[in-house]
Design a protein around this motif. Structure first.
Motif, mmCIF file in Angstrom:
data_model
loop_
_atom_site.group_PDB
_atom_site.id
_atom_site.type_symbol
_atom_site.label_atom_id
_atom_site.label_comp_id
_atom_site.label_asym_id
_atom_site.label_seq_id
_atom_site.Cartn_x
_atom_site.Cartn_y
_atom_site.Cartn_z
ATOM 1 N N GLY A 175 46.666 25.185 1.740
ATOM 2 C CA GLY A 175 48.017 25.020 1.743
ATOM 3 C C GLY A 175 48.135 23.310 1.210
ATOM 4 N N GLY A 176 46.849 22.603 1.045
ATOM 5 C CA GLY A 176 46.572 21.569 0.757
ATOM 6 C C GLY A 176 47.019 21.003 -0.743
ATOM 7 N N HIS A 177 47.106 19.846 -1.149
ATOM 8 C CA HIS A 177 47.415 19.280 -2.382
ATOM 9 C C HIS A 177 46.259 18.482 -3.259
ATOM 10 N N GLY A 178 44.981 18.828 -2.910
ATOM 11 C CA GLY A 178 44.063 18.295 -3.299
ATOM 12 C C GLY A 178 43.902 16.802 -2.963
ATOM 13 N N ARG A 179 44.409 16.334 -1.868
ATOM 14 C CA ARG A 179 44.780 14.543 -1.496
ATOM 15 C C ARG A 179 43.393 14.147 -0.932
ATOM 16 N N VAL A 180 42.541 15.020 -0.206
ATOM 17 C CA VAL A 180 41.545 14.659 0.638
ATOM 18 C C VAL A 180 40.184 14.268 -0.301
ATOM 19 N N ARG A 181 39.292 13.347 -0.279
ATOM 20 C CA ARG A 181 38.260 13.130 -1.141
ATOM 21 C C ARG A 181 37.197 13.075 0.015
ATOM 22 N N THR A 182 36.304 13.907 -0.156
ATOM 23 C CA THR A 182 35.110 13.835 0.672
ATOM 24 C C THR A 182 34.301 12.590 0.644
ATOM 25 N N GLY A 183 33.353 12.384 1.622
ATOM 26 C CA GLY A 183 32.283 11.208 1.388
ATOM 27 C C GLY A 183 31.687 11.275 -0.034
ATOM 28 N N PHE A 184 31.189 12.414 -0.337
ATOM 29 C CA PHE A 184 30.413 12.751 -1.641
ATOM 30 C C PHE A 184 31.387 12.359 -2.834
ATOM 31 N N ASP A 185 32.911 12.560 -2.678
ATOM 32 C CA ASP A 185 33.584 12.210 -3.853
ATOM 33 C C ASP A 185 33.585 10.915 -4.104
ATOM 34 N N ARG A 186 33.596 9.996 -2.750
ATOM 35 C CA ARG A 186 33.648 8.789 -2.989
ATOM 36 C C ARG A 186 32.299 7.910 -3.273
ATOM 37 N N ALA A 216 19.126 4.288 14.115
ATOM 38 C CA ALA A 216 18.482 4.573 12.786
ATOM 39 C C ALA A 216 19.322 3.371 11.909
ATOM 40 N N GLU A 217 18.689 3.001 10.712
ATOM 41 C CA GLU A 217 19.470 2.057 9.590
ATOM 42 C C GLU A 217 20.581 3.211 9.081
ATOM 43 N N LEU A 218 21.881 3.011 9.735
ATOM 44 C CA LEU A 218 22.982 4.131 9.284
ATOM 45 C C LEU A 218 24.069 3.516 8.477
ATOM 46 N N GLU A 219 24.327 4.140 7.626
ATOM 47 C CA GLU A 219 25.545 3.975 6.809
ATOM 48 C C GLU A 219 26.343 5.172 6.661
ATOM 49 N N ILE A 220 27.665 4.799 6.438
ATOM 50 C CA ILE A 220 28.530 5.989 6.333
ATOM 51 C C ILE A 220 29.418 5.950 5.257
ATOM 52 N N VAL A 221 29.839 7.145 4.530
ATOM 53 C CA VAL A 221 30.823 7.071 3.352
ATOM 54 C C VAL A 221 31.881 7.881 3.771
ATOM 55 N N LYS A 222 32.929 7.161 4.129
ATOM 56 C CA LYS A 222 34.026 8.013 4.720
ATOM 57 C C LYS A 222 35.051 8.862 3.826
ATOM 58 N N MET A 223 35.879 9.571 4.256
ATOM 59 C CA MET A 223 36.773 10.507 3.328
ATOM 60 C C MET A 223 37.783 9.487 3.140
ATOM 61 N N SER A 224 38.833 9.719 2.128
ATOM 62 C CA SER A 224 40.170 9.136 1.820
ATOM 63 C C SER A 224 41.246 10.368 1.865
ATOM 64 N N GLY A 225 42.300 9.938 2.453
ATOM 65 C CA GLY A 225 43.242 11.030 2.441
ATOM 66 C C GLY A 225 43.193 12.089 3.506
ATOM 67 N N TRP A 226 42.376 11.889 4.781
ATOM 68 C CA TRP A 226 42.396 12.727 5.704
ATOM 69 C C TRP A 226 42.969 12.075 6.935
ATOM 70 N N SER A 227 44.002 12.649 7.788
ATOM 71 C CA SER A 227 44.118 12.499 8.753
ATOM 72 C C SER A 227 43.913 13.246 10.111
ATOM 73 N N ARG A 228 43.944 12.739 11.291
ATOM 74 C CA ARG A 228 43.383 13.276 12.553
ATOM 75 C C ARG A 228 44.131 14.827 12.666
ATOM 76 N N ALA A 229 45.403 14.725 12.016
ATOM 77 C CA ALA A 229 46.401 16.043 12.687
ATOM 78 C C ALA A 229 45.907 17.138 11.468
ATOM 79 N N ASP A 230 45.199 16.905 10.382
ATOM 80 C CA ASP A 230 45.016 17.867 9.294
ATOM 81 C C ASP A 230 44.121 19.047 9.922
ATOM 82 N N PHE A 231 44.539 20.211 9.650
ATOM 83 C CA PHE A 231 43.645 21.358 9.572
ATOM 84 C C PHE A 231 43.084 21.606 8.244
ATOM 85 N N PHE A 232 42.081 22.316 8.249
ATOM 86 C CA PHE A 232 41.275 22.613 6.829
ATOM 87 C C PHE A 232 42.188 22.937 5.668
#
Length: 425
Positions: A40-51, A237-253
């Motif tokens: 039901g989504g509209h392609g709005r979420v970009r994963t960490g890999f996308d970014r 660990a020497e940790l870095e993260i790459v977040k998503m964009s377009g995702w909110s906590r209420a989103d189902f997959f």
């Protein structure tokens, strides 16, 4: 709970730096469209890999890179990230690390692919399954990589082993002196709430290493920050993260627009993930949890179970769910080739459905309505719930509310710590 306040405070400055690293991927509007996706989504979420790719792999520049991944590590047009990265001159991908089920996903539950060279890319593939500590650090050292990238789709439950692969790899990366970069993907069942009992560390296993709740309500980058700040604070660990964009906590997959790849053979759909953090508890009983059917974790049953179980479960009037009397014949696992009776779990309103309470209610009513009910002889249920209380309270005749109420204080404490690591609204 043994959550480290010192580790949390030490992580505070790192979180700011990590956020800046994630932000370097640029604004969402500048990223290439991932297409319409599925559901039901509209392609709005970009994963960490996308970014990561939109930024030209800048955070990996000049590094020999190894990737911890499996078949879920895909782009929005369903290409595997290893197949995308391998020919790209902007990144030096030199190794792959496979978890349970393997990098390409050829192994069933409790198995892996071992050490081999990937036929598609020629890259060496190393096995991480059931390796931890110095043994896993030695694998990272032998691979010759400088930076380890983690990109695996989680299912949102404490006993789903990929998050403990993440934990083990963080610990091993610190021991081996390797950078660790986590690429984010959605929690498929939302990130709204932590639910269920919190693990007692005395019951730590690969289905639950540390003190988090049964349904954690976090993404893998959030878990990585919590693990590193709370449980690995003495040697993070020497940790870095790459977040998503377009995702909110209420989103189902199905609201993300991303394609679904089964993260393991018995997690075929996002609907499976929706019930899994509750009904996986039936692995700790003599009833089938639906493995060997087209609806694992939604179909539950055993020989001798009849309509009375569904009736007892429906009489509880649990929010957002109903139970259908069902009969099925698993093709493998428990009751292979035999017709068994039981229930099918139907989620009618996922906004109010509580999978962990539902799982407990089904255990309570199964024991009440079927005289053949038994726990697995090895008390595997204690490993899944992270304590003895669920089993002993149900055996003593406690009802659903009494069992759920027994973990309230531990869950409140975990939720307070969890909030400090959340990266999305």
């Amino acid at each position: 709970m043994s959550l480290s306040r010192r580790g949390l405070l030490a992580a505070g400055g790192a979180v700011g730096a990590l956020a800046a690293t994630a932000a370097s991927a640029g604004p969402a509007a500048a990223l290439p469209s991932p297409g319409k996706g599925h559901g039901g989504g509209h392609g709005r979420v970009r994963t960490g890999f996308d970014r990561l790719t939109a930024d030209g792999y800048a955070t990996l520049k000049g590094q020999r890179v190894g990737v911890v991944t499996n078949p879920t590590g895909i782009t929005s047009d369903v290409r595997h990230i290893v197949d995308v990265m391998h020919p790209d001159e902007r990144v030096n991908l030199t190794a792959v690390f496979g978890p349970e089920h393997g990098f390409r996903g050829t192994a069933q539950a409790g198995g892996s692919e071992g050490r081999y060279d990937d036929p598609a890319t020629g890259l060496p593939v190393y096995d991480t399954y059931l390796k931890s500590g110095q043994a896993l650090a030695d694998v990272f050292t032998a691979s010759g990589v400088d930076t380890i990238v983690f990109d695996i789709q989680d299912a949102g439950a404490r006993f789903y082993t990929y998050i403990w692969t993440l934990y083990d790899c963080l610990e091993a990366a610190a021991l081996a002196g390797k950078r660790f970069v986590v690429l984010d993907r959605p929690n498929p069942v939302t990130g709204r709430a932590a639910l269920g009992p919190v693990l007692d560390p005395a019951f730590g296993t690969f289905v639950g290493r540390r003190e988090i709740s049964q349904a954690h309500g976090m993404t893998v980058t959030e878990l990585a920050l919590l693990f590193n700040g709370e449980f690995l604070a003495d040697r993070p660990a020497e940790l870095e993260i790459v977040k998503m964009s377009g995702w909110s906590r209420a989103d189902f997959f199905d609201g993300t627009g991303l394609p679904w790849v089964p993260p393991s053979p018995n997690m075929p759909t996002p609907e499976t993930a929706l019930v899994y953090s509750g009904t996986c508890l039936f692995e700790g009983t003599n009833l089938s949890e639906g493995r060997g059917t087209t609806r694992p974790f939604e179909l539950l049953g055993a020989e001798g179970v009849d309509h009375t179980w569904a009736a007892a479960a429906n009489a509880l009037d649990l929010p957002g769910v109903a139970f259908r009397e069902a009969y099925f014949a698993p093709t493998f696992s428990k009751f292979q080739g035999k017709t068994v009776g039981g229930v099918q779990v139907h989620v009618l309103d996922r906004e109010v459905f509580d999978p962990v309470r539902t799982g407990i209610a089904l255990l309570v009513t199964a024991k009440q309505s079927w005289s053949g009910f038994a726990w697995r002889a090895d008390n595997w249920i204690d490993k899944l719930t992270g304590n003895t209380r669920v089993r002993t309270m149900i055996d003593a005749g406690a009802d659903t509310d009494e069992v759920v109420g027994a973990w309230a204080a531990d869950l409140a404490a975990f939720r307070a710590v969890r909030r400090r690591y959340l990266q999305y609204r």
